[in-house]
Scaffold this motif. Structure first.
Motif, PDB file in Angstrom:
ATOM      1  N   GLY A  80      -3.611  -8.823   3.695  1.00  0.00           N
ATOM      2  CA  GLY A  80      -3.340  -9.012   2.210  1.00  0.00           C
ATOM      3  C   GLY A  80      -3.270  -7.716   2.373  1.00  0.00           C
ATOM      4  O   GLY A  80      -2.208  -7.336   1.364  1.00  0.00           O
ATOM      5  N   CYS A  81      -3.939  -6.414   2.569  1.00  0.00           N
ATOM      6  CA  CYS A  81      -3.857  -5.023   2.710  1.00  0.00           C
ATOM      7  C   CYS A  81      -2.478  -5.023   2.496  1.00  0.00           C
ATOM      8  O   CYS A  81      -1.480  -3.817   1.836  1.00  0.00           O
ATOM      9  N   ARG A  82      -1.868  -5.147   3.812  1.00  0.00           N
ATOM     10  CA  ARG A  82       0.150  -5.184   4.287  1.00  0.00           C
ATOM     11  C   ARG A  82       0.818  -5.543   3.230  1.00  0.00           C
ATOM     12  O   ARG A  82       1.812  -4.930   2.932  1.00  0.00           O
ATOM     13  N   ARG A  83       0.645  -6.667   2.490  1.00  0.00           N
ATOM     14  CA  ARG A  83       1.659  -7.090   1.683  1.00  0.00           C
ATOM     15  C   ARG A  83       1.306  -6.197   0.240  1.00  0.00           C
ATOM     16  O   ARG A  83       2.430  -6.042  -0.633  1.00  0.00           O
ATOM     17  N   VAL A  84       0.442  -6.183   0.330  1.00  0.00           N
ATOM     18  CA  VAL A  84       0.001  -5.276  -1.153  1.00  0.00           C
ATOM     19  C   VAL A  84       0.485  -3.914  -0.790  1.00  0.00           C
ATOM     20  O   VAL A  84       1.377  -3.095  -2.056  1.00  0.00           O
ATOM     21  N   ARG A  85       0.394  -3.219   0.401  1.00  0.00           N
ATOM     22  CA  ARG A  85       1.690  -2.086   0.596  1.00  0.00           C
ATOM     23  C   ARG A  85       2.786  -2.021   0.507  1.00  0.00           C
ATOM     24  O   ARG A  85       3.864  -1.775  -0.643  1.00  0.00           O
ATOM     25  N   GLU A  86       3.647  -2.791   1.017  1.00  0.00           N
ATOM     26  CA  GLU A  86       4.877  -3.696   0.882  1.00  0.00           C
ATOM     27  C   GLU A  86       5.287  -3.781  -0.424  1.00  0.00           C
ATOM     28  O   GLU A  86       6.412  -3.877  -1.314  1.00  0.00           O
ATOM     29  N   ALA A  87       3.834  -4.492  -1.597  1.00  0.00           N
ATOM     30  CA  ALA A  87       4.371  -4.749  -2.618  1.00  0.00           C
ATOM     31  C   ALA A  87       4.531  -3.815  -3.650  1.00  0.00           C
ATOM     32  O   ALA A  87       5.515  -3.243  -4.296  1.00  0.00           O
ATOM     33  N   PHE A  88       4.089  -2.243  -3.133  1.00  0.00           N
ATOM     34  CA  PHE A  88       4.079  -1.106  -4.161  1.00  0.00           C
ATOM     35  C   PHE A  88       5.178  -0.134  -3.013  1.00  0.00           C
ATOM     36  O   PHE A  88       5.773   0.367  -4.913  1.00  0.00           O
ATOM     37  N   GLY A 115      -5.317   6.386  -6.785  1.00  0.00           N
ATOM     38  CA  GLY A 115      -6.150   7.327  -6.544  1.00  0.00           C
ATOM     39  C   GLY A 115      -6.398   7.526  -4.744  1.00  0.00           C
ATOM     40  O   GLY A 115      -5.696   6.855  -4.426  1.00  0.00           O
ATOM     41  N   ASP A 116      -7.522   8.320  -4.901  1.00  0.00           N
ATOM     42  CA  ASP A 116      -7.787   8.335  -3.693  1.00  0.00           C
ATOM     43  C   ASP A 116      -8.304   6.766  -3.355  1.00  0.00           C
ATOM     44  O   ASP A 116      -8.066   6.444  -1.364  1.00  0.00           O
ATOM     45  N   SER A 117      -9.051   6.785  -3.570  1.00  0.00           N
ATOM     46  CA  SER A 117      -9.639   5.500  -3.482  1.00  0.00           C
ATOM     47  C   SER A 117      -9.291   3.528  -3.177  1.00  0.00           C
ATOM     48  O   SER A 117      -9.305   3.482  -1.861  1.00  0.00           O
ATOM     49  N   VAL A 118      -7.851   3.691  -3.454  1.00  0.00           N
ATOM     50  CA  VAL A 118      -7.493   3.032  -3.415  1.00  0.00           C
ATOM     51  C   VAL A 118      -7.023   3.044  -2.521  1.00  0.00           C
ATOM     52  O   VAL A 118      -6.276   2.043  -1.630  1.00  0.00           O
ATOM     53  N   ALA A 119      -5.776   3.661  -2.084  1.00  0.00           N
ATOM     54  CA  ALA A 119      -5.749   4.320  -0.814  1.00  0.00           C
ATOM     55  C   ALA A 119      -5.910   4.810   0.432  1.00  0.00           C
ATOM     56  O   ALA A 119      -5.848   4.010   1.502  1.00  0.00           O
ATOM     57  N   VAL A 120      -7.493   4.866   0.078  1.00  0.00           N
ATOM     58  CA  VAL A 120      -8.086   4.709   1.500  1.00  0.00           C
ATOM     59  C   VAL A 120      -8.322   2.891   1.325  1.00  0.00           C
ATOM     60  O   VAL A 120      -8.447   2.743   2.860  1.00  0.00           O
ATOM     61  N   ALA A 121      -8.758   2.129   0.518  1.00  0.00           N
ATOM     62  CA  ALA A 121      -9.208   0.920   0.645  1.00  0.00           C
ATOM     63  C   ALA A 121      -7.628  -0.352   1.227  1.00  0.00           C
ATOM     64  O   ALA A 121      -7.692  -1.060   2.407  1.00  0.00           O
ATOM     65  N   LEU A 122      -6.634   0.565   1.010  1.00  0.00           N
ATOM     66  CA  LEU A 122      -4.863  -0.127   1.481  1.00  0.00           C
ATOM     67  C   LEU A 122      -4.298   0.632   2.676  1.00  0.00           C
ATOM     68  O   LEU A 122      -3.417   0.103   3.184  1.00  0.00           O
ATOM     69  N   SER A 123      -5.881   1.737   3.616  1.00  0.00           N
ATOM     70  CA  SER A 123      -4.428   2.103   4.531  1.00  0.00           C
ATOM     71  C   SER A 123      -4.420   1.355   5.615  1.00  0.00           C
ATOM     72  O   SER A 123      -6.169   0.395   5.907  1.00  0.00           O
ATOM     73  N   PRO A 124      -4.331   1.396   6.740  1.00  0.00           N
ATOM     74  CA  PRO A 124      -3.884   0.536   7.870  1.00  0.00           C
ATOM     75  C   PRO A 124      -4.697   1.347   9.046  1.00  0.00           C
ATOM     76  O   PRO A 124      -4.688   0.553  10.106  1.00  0.00           O
ATOM     77  N   LYS A 125      -4.995   2.073   8.685  1.00  0.00           N
ATOM     78  CA  LYS A 125      -5.937   2.826   9.427  1.00  0.00           C
ATOM     79  C   LYS A 125      -7.517   2.468   9.245  1.00  0.00           C
ATOM     80  O   LYS A 125      -8.118   3.305   9.884  1.00  0.00           O
ATOM     81  N   THR A 126      -7.415   1.883   8.164  1.00  0.00           N
ATOM     82  CA  THR A 126      -9.338   1.590   7.631  1.00  0.00           C
ATOM     83  C   THR A 126      -9.444   0.013   8.517  1.00  0.00           C
ATOM     84  O   THR A 126      -8.488  -0.803   8.057  1.00  0.00           O
TER      85      THR A 126
END
Length: 275
Positions: A80-88, A115-126
């Motif tokens: 899901g996070c990957r799909r959101v990153r791709e959509a962005f 913002g920072d919190s969204v970037a961290v939440a969507l990061s593939p490194k977490t």
């Protein structure tokens, strides 16, 4: 003959910025729809850690409940996070990085926009899932950006109206000067010179009124609720940063007043000599 001024260039600049802002708002709306279409998972499904928004159940939290992992998260748990990153990347990023430069990492653009919190939440490194709290955080950040863009567009609309009014006055004066200049002062009689002097005074007064109105416009603030406010002066500074003058209306009209006063002095000199 119509004279091209800084005001005309400013009107073109505002029109282009309004188009770009409308495009960006549509991009954010498409992104928000894409986010809403991505399924969320219950916190803890897929063996992932917390999501950073208070819904995590994993151990060893780092930076607000998101656990960093050396090898990346399980693909199925973070799809899901990957799909959101791709959509962005497909919707919003081209408007944030318009030249298509690959120099700025995608997550840096997400951080800048959402913002920072969204970037961290969507990061593939977490290591976490795309849970409902994560989705809500993304949607809330998008709503905030849409509100900011709406306020910015309101300042652009106000600027466009101010420029239209200024343009009408400026072109009215410059057209009059151009026509009046066709007849030399030496060819005018005393009464015609007096009327010319009065006409110059009326146009100086109109320009000074315009200057006062413009200053009032610059001091106004556009807002949406209590959280988003933007001063017109800040928008103007952004719009004309690359202009040869920082205040196209004030500079143009001030110079026009100087020209009108010079003309007035010349007319008075002819009147005195003929009195």
């Amino acid at each position: 003959m119509t004279v091209e001024t800084h005001v005309d260039r400013a009107r073109d600049r505002v029109a282009a910025e309004r188009d770009a802002t409308a495009d960006e708002r549509r991009a954010y709306e498409r992104f928000r729809s894409a986010v809403a279409s991505v399924p969320t998972v219950a916190a803890g499904d897929g063996g992932s850690a917390g999501n950073g928004f208070g819904a995590g159940t994993g151990s060893g939290p780092v930076g607000g409940g998101v656990r960093a992992v050396a090898g990346g998260a399980n693909a199925s748990s973070t799809d899901g996070c990957r799909r959101v990153r791709e959509a962005f990347a497909e919707t919003v990023r081209p408007h944030s990085v318009p030249d298509g430069s690959g120099g700025e990492p995608l997550l840096a653009t997400v951080r800048e926009e959402l913002g920072d919190s969204v970037a961290v939440a969507l990061s593939p490194k977490t290591d976490h899932d795309f849970t409902r709290p994560v989705a809500s955080a993304v949607e809330s950040a998008v709503d905030d950006r849409l509100a900011e863009l709406a306020v910015f567009d309101r300042t652009l609309e106000r600027e466009a109206a101010s420029l239209r009014s200024a343009g009408e006055t400026v072109h009215g004066v410059t057209d009059w000067l151009s026509t009046a200049d066709e007849t030399p002062l030496s060819a005018l009689g005393f009464d015609d010179l007096r009327r010319r002097h009065e006409a110059l005074g009326e146009r100086i007064e109109a320009c000074e009124t315009l200057l006062a109105d413009r200053q009032s416009d610059l001091d106004r603030t556009a807002s949406r609720g209590a959280s988003v406010g933007l001063r017109q002066r800040s928008t103007v500074a952004y719009l004309y940063d690359d202009f040869p003058v920082s205040h196209p209306v004030l500079s143009t009209v001030t110079r026009l007043v100087e020209t009108l006063r010079e003309c007035g002095r010349a007319v008075r000199d002819h009147l005195v000599r003929r009195a």
